[in-house]
Design a protein around this motif. Structure first.
Motif, PDB file in Angstrom:
ATOM      1  N   VAL A 240       0.831  -1.211   0.000  1.00  0.00           N
ATOM      2  CA  VAL A 240       0.000   0.000   0.000  1.00  0.00           C
ATOM      3  C   VAL A 240       0.865   1.259   0.000  1.00  0.00           C
ATOM      4  N   ASN A 241       1.996   1.234   0.705  1.00  0.00           N
ATOM      5  CA  ASN A 241       2.916   2.366   0.653  1.00  0.00           C
ATOM      6  C   ASN A 241       3.332   2.657  -0.786  1.00  0.00           C
ATOM      7  N   VAL A 242       3.580   1.590  -1.537  1.00  0.00           N
ATOM      8  CA  VAL A 242       4.022   1.768  -2.927  1.00  0.00           C
ATOM      9  C   VAL A 242       2.880   2.351  -3.767  1.00  0.00           C
ATOM     10  N   ILE A 243       1.675   1.802  -3.573  1.00  0.00           N
ATOM     11  CA  ILE A 243       0.520   2.288  -4.337  1.00  0.00           C
ATOM     12  C   ILE A 243       0.263   3.762  -4.032  1.00  0.00           C
ATOM     13  N   GLN A 244       0.400   4.143  -2.769  1.00  0.00           N
ATOM     14  CA  GLN A 244       0.109   5.527  -2.385  1.00  0.00           C
ATOM     15  C   GLN A 244       1.286   6.471  -2.607  1.00  0.00           C
ATOM     16  N   GLY A 245       2.389   5.918  -3.116  1.00  0.00           N
ATOM     17  CA  GLY A 245       3.527   6.764  -3.454  1.00  0.00           C
ATOM     18  C   GLY A 245       4.393   7.144  -2.261  1.00  0.00           C
ATOM     19  N   ASP A 246       4.205   6.477  -1.115  1.00  0.00           N
ATOM     20  CA  ASP A 246       5.030   6.773   0.055  1.00  0.00           C
ATOM     21  C   ASP A 246       6.389   6.079  -0.009  1.00  0.00           C
ATOM     22  N   ALA A 247       6.491   5.083  -0.868  1.00  0.00           N
ATOM     23  CA  ALA A 247       7.767   4.386  -1.024  1.00  0.00           C
ATOM     24  C   ALA A 247       7.876   3.901  -2.468  1.00  0.00           C
ATOM     25  N   THR A 248       9.106   3.691  -2.919  1.00  0.00           N
ATOM     26  CA  THR A 248       9.270   3.122  -4.267  1.00  0.00           C
ATOM     27  C   THR A 248       9.251   1.602  -4.143  1.00  0.00           C
ATOM     28  N   LEU A 249       9.030   0.938  -5.279  1.00  0.00           N
ATOM     29  CA  LEU A 249       9.076  -0.528  -5.286  1.00  0.00           C
ATOM     30  C   LEU A 249      10.429  -1.006  -4.778  1.00  0.00           C
ATOM     31  N   HIS A 250      11.453  -0.334  -5.248  1.00  0.00           N
ATOM     32  CA  HIS A 250      12.818  -0.694  -4.869  1.00  0.00           C
ATOM     33  C   HIS A 250      12.994  -0.689  -3.343  1.00  0.00           C
ATOM     34  N   GLN A 251      12.378   0.289  -2.698  1.00  0.00           N
ATOM     35  CA  GLN A 251      12.481   0.383  -1.228  1.00  0.00           C
ATOM     36  C   GLN A 251      11.663  -0.700  -0.532  1.00  0.00           C
TER      37      GLN A 251
ATOM     38  N   PRO B 255       5.505  -7.315   0.937  1.00  0.00           N
ATOM     39  CA  PRO B 255       4.523  -7.631   1.977  1.00  0.00           C
ATOM     40  C   PRO B 255       3.258  -6.789   1.838  1.00  0.00           C
ATOM     41  N   ALA B 256       2.171  -7.283   2.409  1.00  0.00           N
ATOM     42  CA  ALA B 256       0.919  -6.523   2.448  1.00  0.00           C
ATOM     43  C   ALA B 256       0.988  -5.537   3.602  1.00  0.00           C
ATOM     44  N   SER B 257       0.114  -4.557   3.541  1.00  0.00           N
ATOM     45  CA  SER B 257       0.019  -3.618   4.644  1.00  0.00           C
ATOM     46  C   SER B 257      -0.762  -4.256   5.782  1.00  0.00           C
ATOM     47  N   GLN B 258      -0.334  -4.008   6.998  1.00  0.00           N
ATOM     48  CA  GLN B 258      -1.006  -4.611   8.138  1.00  0.00           C
ATOM     49  C   GLN B 258      -2.055  -3.662   8.720  1.00  0.00           C
ATOM     50  N   THR B 259      -1.969  -2.388   8.363  1.00  0.00           N
ATOM     51  CA  THR B 259      -2.817  -1.389   9.025  1.00  0.00           C
ATOM     52  C   THR B 259      -3.873  -0.767   8.119  1.00  0.00           C
ATOM     53  N   LYS B 260      -3.641  -0.742   6.832  1.00  0.00           N
ATOM     54  CA  LYS B 260      -4.554  -0.023   5.947  1.00  0.00           C
ATOM     55  C   LYS B 260      -5.828  -0.816   5.658  1.00  0.00           C
ATOM     56  N   ASP B 261      -6.807  -0.127   5.052  1.00  0.00           N
ATOM     57  CA  ASP B 261      -8.035  -0.783   4.604  1.00  0.00           C
ATOM     58  C   ASP B 261      -7.761  -1.625   3.367  1.00  0.00           C
ATOM     59  N   LYS B 262      -8.600  -2.639   3.194  1.00  0.00           N
ATOM     60  CA  LYS B 262      -8.478  -3.473   2.000  1.00  0.00           C
ATOM     61  C   LYS B 262      -8.667  -2.641   0.724  1.00  0.00           C
ATOM     62  N   GLU B 263      -9.508  -1.598   0.840  1.00  0.00           N
ATOM     63  CA  GLU B 263      -9.812  -0.782  -0.337  1.00  0.00           C
ATOM     64  C   GLU B 263      -8.597   0.012  -0.809  1.00  0.00           C
ATOM     65  N   ALA B 264      -7.547   0.024   0.047  1.00  0.00           N
ATOM     66  CA  ALA B 264      -6.343   0.744  -0.350  1.00  0.00           C
ATOM     67  C   ALA B 264      -5.688   0.107  -1.569  1.00  0.00           C
ATOM     68  N   LEU B 265      -6.037  -1.144  -1.874  1.00  0.00           N
ATOM     69  CA  LEU B 265      -5.525  -1.800  -3.085  1.00  0.00           C
ATOM     70  C   LEU B 265      -6.377  -1.342  -4.269  1.00  0.00           C
TER      71      LEU B 265
END
Lengths: 268, 85
Positions: free
Chosen positions: A61-72, A87-97
């Protein structure tokens, strides 16, 4: 362009994550560049099965939201070369995908990797649909048990109607992976046989993984069971990887192990 | 498994499982090809029919059948033995 393979089932607890981890590891050991993605937002477990849970910094989700690059966000596996885990996000909503976000990530991954393995969450809700939407192939993990077979059939229906390929009038290549198979119980008529399940679901068989103590030991240790080369389950996954690559490997572990005279008389 | 279990009566539950699955899977595949509005249509149809005859919901069946390129929407209303007003 790499291949996108979704590992899915509908029903929970049948071995999707175990299978994703082992298939991804097996493909990487054959020399392919492989990324394995956890789509189970809120209930991530692929990191534990792969043994990299303490190295998670950023997630899908960090990658999708632009908070991190794929590389990171991609975690490099320490045992096998060319293998990466997202890895999947442990805290975000499912809709974040969000579907457009997933598409962007998968597009970038399939440019760099030969195989992108998508570990689907259970159910047929948003996360499961997001995991299958862009797939080229699907591994349907099924247990020889009525509720699992029924759910697999339901998922096959979704693969044939709700995915990008289906909407473009193409077919996703489907594979049946039968797990937790107990040949002994099958021979006693207590469990659906591999033939029964094949007949009902009517898709090609990728492999049969026997019920095995090695699977729990492997997850305890955070090592994909395919790395346990002496175990029956590990060998079954290795065979399945070869079949996924198009090799014609005969199926093993379909018949009960023959017991000795004393075991038969006195039980065991 | 041992000498005692040999005498236990054995039922082939796998066969039962297979038969049940074949029926339910065939049924659900037929439904999946249908339309989302069918349950609603069935309820509204019940209301219309009930203005004239008392029938239960389970006596109304809606099927979508495919015949080549042609789709047929089929209603079946099972009337009670004696129509009492």
């Amino acid at each position: 362009m790499g291949k996108i393979i979704v590992v899915t089932s509908g029903k929970g607890g049948v071995g999707k994550t175990t299978s994703s981890a082992s298939l991804a590891t097996g493909l990487a050991r054959r020399g392919f560049q492989v990324a394995v993605l956890d789509f189970d937002v809120g209930l991530r477990n692929l990191d534990l099965i792969m043994g990299c849970e303490r190295r998670v910094v950023y997630d899908f989700v960090n990658v999708i939201q632009g908070d991190a690059t794929l590389h990171q966000a991609l975690i490099r596996d320490k045992r096998v070369e060319n293998l990466y885990i997202l890895p999947a996000s442990q805290t975000k909503d499912k809709e974040a995908l969000r579907i457009d976000g997933v598409e962007k990530v998968l597009l970038e991954l399939s440019e760099r990797f030969d195989y992108v393995i998508c570990d689907s969450p259970a159910g047929i809700e948003h996360g499961a649909l997001a995991a299958m939407y862009f797939a080229d192939e699907a591994v349907v993990v099924t247990n020889p048990e009525v509720s699992s077979v029924r759910d697999s059939d339901r998922v096959l229906g979704l693969l044939q109607s709700k995915t990008k390929k289906a909407k473009e009038g193409q077919n996703i290549k489907e594979h049946l992976l039968l797990t937790r198979y107990d040949p002994e119980r099958v021979s006693r008529g207590e469990m659906l046989s591999v033939g029964d399940v094949e007949e009902i679901l009517a898709i090609p068989l990728l492999g049969v993984v026997p019920e095995s103590k090695a699977v729990l030991s492997a997850s305890n240790a955070g090592e994909p069971v395919i790395l346990d080369e002496t175990s029956d389950a590990g060998q079954a996954y290795t065979d399945a990887v070869l079949r996924l690559l198009g090799e014609d490997v005969p199926h093993r572990f379909l018949a009960p192990v023959k017991k000795g005279f004393f075991a038969r008389i006195f039980g065991g | 498994m041992g000498i005692f279990s040999y005498f236990r009566s054995k039922k082939n539950t796998a066969e039962v499982a297979k038969n049940r699955l074949q029926i339910i899977v065939a049924h659900e595949r037929a439904q999946a090809g249908g339309y989302d509005f069918l349950p609603q249509l069935r309820h509204e149809l019940l209301q219309v029919v009930q203005k004239y005859v008392h029938v239960e919901l389970e006596n109304i069946r809606i099927d979508v059948n495919r015949d080549g390129d042609c789709e047929v929407l089929e209603f079946n209303v099972l009337l009670p033995d004696k129509i009492t007003k």
